[in-house]
Scaffold this motif. Sequence first.
Motif, PDB file in Angstrom:
ATOM      1  N   PRO A  41       0.094 -59.589  47.081  1.00  0.00           N
ATOM      2  CA  PRO A  41       0.433 -58.481  47.986  1.00  0.00           C
ATOM      3  C   PRO A  41       0.293 -57.125  47.317  1.00  0.00           C
ATOM      4  CG  PRO A  41       2.434 -59.595  47.231  1.00  0.00           C
ATOM      5  CD  PRO A  41       1.283 -60.343  46.636  1.00  0.00           C
ATOM      6  N   VAL A  42      -0.149 -56.135  48.093  1.00  0.00           N
ATOM      7  CA  VAL A  42      -0.226 -54.763  47.580  1.00  0.00           C
ATOM      8  C   VAL A  42       0.556 -53.831  48.511  1.00  0.00           C
ATOM      9  CG1 VAL A  42      -2.417 -55.053  46.341  1.00  0.00           C
ATOM     10  CG2 VAL A  42      -2.458 -54.315  48.725  1.00  0.00           C
ATOM     11  N   LEU A  43       1.322 -52.941  47.911  1.00  0.00           N
ATOM     12  CA  LEU A  43       2.065 -51.945  48.686  1.00  0.00           C
ATOM     13  C   LEU A  43       1.059 -50.947  49.234  1.00  0.00           C
ATOM     14  CD1 LEU A  43       5.033 -50.910  49.322  1.00  0.00           C
ATOM     15  CD2 LEU A  43       4.715 -49.380  47.371  1.00  0.00           C
ATOM     16  N   LYS A 103       2.004 -61.913  40.439  1.00  0.00           N
ATOM     17  CA  LYS A 103       1.426 -61.373  41.683  1.00  0.00           C
ATOM     18  C   LYS A 103       2.285 -60.259  42.287  1.00  0.00           C
ATOM     19  CE  LYS A 103      -1.151 -65.449  43.129  1.00  0.00           C
ATOM     20  NZ  LYS A 103      -1.421 -66.376  44.240  1.00  0.00           N
ATOM     21  N   LEU A 104       3.284 -59.808  41.559  1.00  0.00           N
ATOM     22  CA  LEU A 104       4.189 -58.788  42.113  1.00  0.00           C
ATOM     23  C   LEU A 104       4.063 -57.453  41.375  1.00  0.00           C
ATOM     24  CD1 LEU A 104       7.349 -61.029  42.677  1.00  0.00           C
ATOM     25  CD2 LEU A 104       5.712 -60.253  44.407  1.00  0.00           C
ATOM     26  N   THR A 105       2.914 -57.230  40.764  1.00  0.00           N
ATOM     27  CA  THR A 105       2.747 -56.003  39.966  1.00  0.00           C
ATOM     28  C   THR A 105       2.242 -54.824  40.790  1.00  0.00           C
ATOM     29  OG1 THR A 105       0.490 -56.597  39.343  1.00  0.00           O
ATOM     30  CG2 THR A 105       2.260 -57.371  37.892  1.00  0.00           C
ATOM     31  N   ARG A 106       1.806 -55.089  42.049  1.00  0.00           N
ATOM     32  CA  ARG A 106       1.227 -54.010  42.862  1.00  0.00           C
ATOM     33  C   ARG A 106       2.114 -53.624  44.043  1.00  0.00           C
ATOM     34  NH1 ARG A 106      -4.195 -52.605  40.898  1.00  0.00           N
ATOM     35  NH2 ARG A 106      -4.237 -51.380  42.806  1.00  0.00           N
ATOM     36  N   VAL A 107       3.414 -53.894  43.925  1.00  0.00           N
ATOM     37  CA  VAL A 107       4.307 -53.586  45.058  1.00  0.00           C
ATOM     38  C   VAL A 107       5.275 -52.454  44.734  1.00  0.00           C
ATOM     39  CG1 VAL A 107       4.097 -55.861  46.137  1.00  0.00           C
ATOM     40  CG2 VAL A 107       5.866 -55.491  44.406  1.00  0.00           C
ATOM     41  N   ASP A 108       5.089 -51.808  43.573  1.00  0.00           N
ATOM     42  CA  ASP A 108       5.937 -50.667  43.210  1.00  0.00           C
ATOM     43  C   ASP A 108       5.310 -49.334  43.585  1.00  0.00           C
ATOM     44  OD1 ASP A 108       7.930 -52.238  42.122  1.00  0.00           O
ATOM     45  OD2 ASP A 108       6.929 -52.361  40.176  1.00  0.00           O
ATOM     46  N   SER A 109       3.990 -49.246  43.474  1.00  0.00           N
ATOM     47  CA  SER A 109       3.309 -47.993  43.838  1.00  0.00           C
ATOM     48  C   SER A 109       2.165 -48.308  44.799  1.00  0.00           C
ATOM     49  CB  SER A 109       2.775 -47.280  42.592  1.00  0.00           C
ATOM     50  OG  SER A 109       1.933 -48.142  41.863  1.00  0.00           O
ATOM     51  N   GLU A 110       1.894 -47.363  45.690  1.00  0.00           N
ATOM     52  CA  GLU A 110       0.919 -47.600  46.768  1.00  0.00           C
ATOM     53  C   GLU A 110      -0.509 -47.770  46.255  1.00  0.00           C
ATOM     54  OE1 GLU A 110       1.255 -44.440  49.610  1.00  0.00           O
ATOM     55  OE2 GLU A 110       3.254 -45.049  50.269  1.00  0.00           O
ATOM     56  N   THR A 111      -1.203 -48.682  46.876  1.00  0.00           N
ATOM     57  CA  THR A 111      -2.635 -48.903  46.634  1.00  0.00           C
ATOM     58  C   THR A 111      -3.379 -48.353  47.843  1.00  0.00           C
ATOM     59  OG1 THR A 111      -2.253 -50.880  45.299  1.00  0.00           O
ATOM     60  CG2 THR A 111      -4.413 -50.660  46.323  1.00  0.00           C
ATOM     61  N   THR A 112      -4.394 -47.544  47.598  1.00  0.00           N
ATOM     62  CA  THR A 112      -5.159 -46.956  48.710  1.00  0.00           C
ATOM     63  C   THR A 112      -6.274 -47.913  49.123  1.00  0.00           C
ATOM     64  OG1 THR A 112      -4.704 -44.760  47.840  1.00  0.00           O
ATOM     65  CG2 THR A 112      -6.461 -44.929  49.480  1.00  0.00           C
ATOM     66  N   LEU A 113      -6.237 -48.345  50.378  1.00  0.00           N
ATOM     67  CA  LEU A 113      -7.274 -49.205  50.939  1.00  0.00           C
ATOM     68  C   LEU A 113      -8.009 -48.424  52.014  1.00  0.00           C
ATOM     69  CD1 LEU A 113      -5.193 -52.507  51.378  1.00  0.00           C
ATOM     70  CD2 LEU A 113      -6.713 -51.930  49.479  1.00  0.00           C
ATOM     71  N   THR A 114      -9.304 -48.662  52.141  1.00  0.00           N
ATOM     72  CA  THR A 114     -10.069 -47.945  53.165  1.00  0.00           C
ATOM     73  C   THR A 114     -11.300 -48.749  53.571  1.00  0.00           C
ATOM     74  OG1 THR A 114     -11.231 -45.876  53.659  1.00  0.00           O
ATOM     75  CG2 THR A 114     -11.409 -46.660  51.399  1.00  0.00           C
ATOM     76  N   ALA A 130     -13.676 -55.583  47.128  1.00  0.00           N
ATOM     77  CA  ALA A 130     -13.393 -56.622  46.128  1.00  0.00           C
ATOM     78  C   ALA A 130     -12.087 -57.351  46.450  1.00  0.00           C
ATOM     79  CB  ALA A 130     -13.332 -56.002  44.737  1.00  0.00           C
ATOM     80  N   TYR A 131     -11.067 -56.604  46.867  1.00  0.00           N
ATOM     81  CA  TYR A 131      -9.769 -57.209  47.162  1.00  0.00           C
ATOM     82  C   TYR A 131      -9.879 -58.161  48.359  1.00  0.00           C
ATOM     83  CZ  TYR A 131      -4.894 -57.713  48.590  1.00  0.00           C
ATOM     84  OH  TYR A 131      -3.685 -58.239  48.960  1.00  0.00           O
ATOM     85  N   GLU A 132     -10.609 -57.756  49.399  1.00  0.00           N
ATOM     86  CA  GLU A 132     -10.743 -58.623  50.575  1.00  0.00           C
ATOM     87  C   GLU A 132     -11.561 -59.875  50.254  1.00  0.00           C
ATOM     88  OE1 GLU A 132     -11.202 -57.328  54.462  1.00  0.00           O
ATOM     89  OE2 GLU A 132     -10.188 -55.415  54.173  1.00  0.00           O
ATOM     90  N   MET A 133     -12.478 -59.757  49.305  1.00  0.00           N
ATOM     91  CA  MET A 133     -13.262 -60.922  48.915  1.00  0.00           C
ATOM     92  C   MET A 133     -12.478 -61.862  48.008  1.00  0.00           C
ATOM     93  SD  MET A 133     -17.187 -59.685  48.368  1.00  0.00           S
ATOM     94  CE  MET A 133     -17.586 -61.251  47.615  1.00  0.00           C
ATOM     95  N   LEU A 134     -11.545 -61.316  47.216  1.00  0.00           N
ATOM     96  CA  LEU A 134     -10.880 -62.111  46.187  1.00  0.00           C
ATOM     97  C   LEU A 134      -9.418 -62.451  46.488  1.00  0.00           C
ATOM     98  CD1 LEU A 134     -12.334 -60.104  43.182  1.00  0.00           C
ATOM     99  CD2 LEU A 134     -13.015 -62.402  43.876  1.00  0.00           C
ATOM    100  N   GLY A 135      -8.739 -61.607  47.266  1.00  0.00           N
ATOM    101  CA  GLY A 135      -7.317 -61.831  47.532  1.00  0.00           C
ATOM    102  C   GLY A 135      -6.452 -61.564  46.316  1.00  0.00           C
ATOM    103  N   SER A 136      -7.025 -60.885  45.323  1.00  0.00           N
ATOM    104  CA  SER A 136      -6.301 -60.605  44.086  1.00  0.00           C
ATOM    105  C   SER A 136      -6.604 -59.182  43.644  1.00  0.00           C
ATOM    106  CB  SER A 136      -6.734 -61.594  42.995  1.00  0.00           C
ATOM    107  OG  SER A 136      -6.375 -61.109  41.714  1.00  0.00           O
ATOM    108  N   ALA A 137      -5.554 -58.355  43.567  1.00  0.00           N
ATOM    109  CA  ALA A 137      -5.734 -56.967  43.141  1.00  0.00           C
ATOM    110  C   ALA A 137      -6.142 -56.903  41.676  1.00  0.00           C
ATOM    111  CB  ALA A 137      -4.443 -56.186  43.376  1.00  0.00           C
ATOM    112  N   ALA A 138      -5.577 -57.785  40.852  1.00  0.00           N
ATOM    113  CA  ALA A 138      -5.910 -57.790  39.419  1.00  0.00           C
ATOM    114  C   ALA A 138      -7.389 -58.104  39.226  1.00  0.00           C
ATOM    115  CB  ALA A 138      -5.046 -58.816  38.685  1.00  0.00           C
ATOM    116  N   ASP A 139      -7.889 -59.104  39.956  1.00  0.00           N
ATOM    117  CA  ASP A 139      -9.310 -59.450  39.839  1.00  0.00           C
ATOM    118  C   ASP A 139     -10.195 -58.364  40.437  1.00  0.00           C
ATOM    119  OD1 ASP A 139      -9.698 -62.249  38.644  1.00  0.00           O
ATOM    120  OD2 ASP A 139      -8.042 -62.554  40.021  1.00  0.00           O
ATOM    121  N   ALA A 140      -9.710 -57.712  41.508  1.00  0.00           N
ATOM    122  CA  ALA A 140     -10.478 -56.611  42.109  1.00  0.00           C
ATOM    123  C   ALA A 140     -10.636 -55.468  41.107  1.00  0.00           C
ATOM    124  CB  ALA A 140      -9.796 -56.121  43.385  1.00  0.00           C
TER     125      ALA A 140
END
Length: 303
Positions: free
Chosen positions: A95-97, A290-301, A29-39
Motif C-alpha cells: 500500500p502507498v499513502l 510493505k508498510l514503508t510507504r504509508v507515512d508520506s504521500e506518494t504522487t501517482l498520475t 511500474a507500480y501498477e505493473m509490479l504491485g510493489s513500490a520498492a520494486d517500482a
Amino acid sequence: MNDDHDDRATTDPATEAFVAHRNLLFTVAYEMLGSAADAEDVLQETWLRWVEVDPDQVRDRRAYLVRITTRQSLNRLRALSRRKEAYVGPWLPEPVLTAPDVAEDVELAESVSMALMLVLETLSPTERAVFVLREVFDIGYDEIAAAVDKSPAAVRQIAHRARRHVDARRPRATVSASETRAALESFRRALETGDLQGLLDVLAPEVVLMSDGGGVKQAARRPVIGADKVARFIVGGSGKATGVLTVDPTVVNGNPALALRLDDELDGILALRVEDARITGLYYVRNPAKLTRVDSETTLTLR
C-alpha cells in the motif's frame, strides 16, 4: 543570484525529461509490479539506461521513457513471480499513502485500488503490461508493441484477452468514495468496540478477507471466506491484541482505508472493496516490509 534560474541553466535535457515524467513512470511500474520498492528500483534502472541515450535523437521522450520502464518492469515482474511462489501466505500489493486528489480521479483510483491490483496479479507478465499501458494509460498499440517486443496485431489480441479476464473479475460497479467511507466508518466503529453484529451488518455474505504477514507477522495463511467467519476472525484477532488498539481513517492507493495501531505502533493497513454498500473484500497488510510507504504521500498520475 537567482537559484531557480541557476538550476534551470545547469539541468541537462536528459535529467529534465526524466524529472518531468518521473511520477508517471513510477505509476506505470507500480501498477505493473504491485510493489513500490520494486517500482523505485525500476526507476533507477530506467534512469541508468536513459542517461546513455542522446535525448536530442529521441522524438518522443515520454514514450521512450515509458518503453524503458515497461521493459525493466517486465524483467522484474518475472523475478517477482518466483519470489511470490515462495512467499508465506497470501501476497498483497504494497500500500502507498496517496494525496486526497487521487481519490477524486475515479479512473486513477480504480486502477491502483487493492481490488484491481489483485486482479492484475492473475494475468501473465506480458498481459499485465499490455493491460496497464492500454487500459490505464491509453497508450497506442504500436507504442506498446515496441515496449513488449510483440507485433501490434499480437498486442491487440493480448489486450482483448486481458480486458476480458479483468472485466470478469473486477468489481461490478464503480462505488463512490462517500459510499466506501460510510461502509468504512461502520466497520471502524464495530472493530473498535468488538461489535460482532455491527460487523455482520456491514459485511456482504460472500466477503473475503486476505491478510499478508509475509511470515513475519501473524496472518491467516489462506483467505477467510464468508461474513460469519470473517467477523469472528476479526473480533478474535482484536481480542487477542496486546495493547490499546486505535483505528484511524487514511487514504491508500487512492481509496479510503484504515490504519490499525497498537499502542501507537502501526500494526497494519486495511483496505477494502465495497459493492452495494456492503464490504465484499478486506485486504490487511501487516508485513512490516510493505508498510514503508504509508507515512508520506506518494504522487501517482496517469499523465
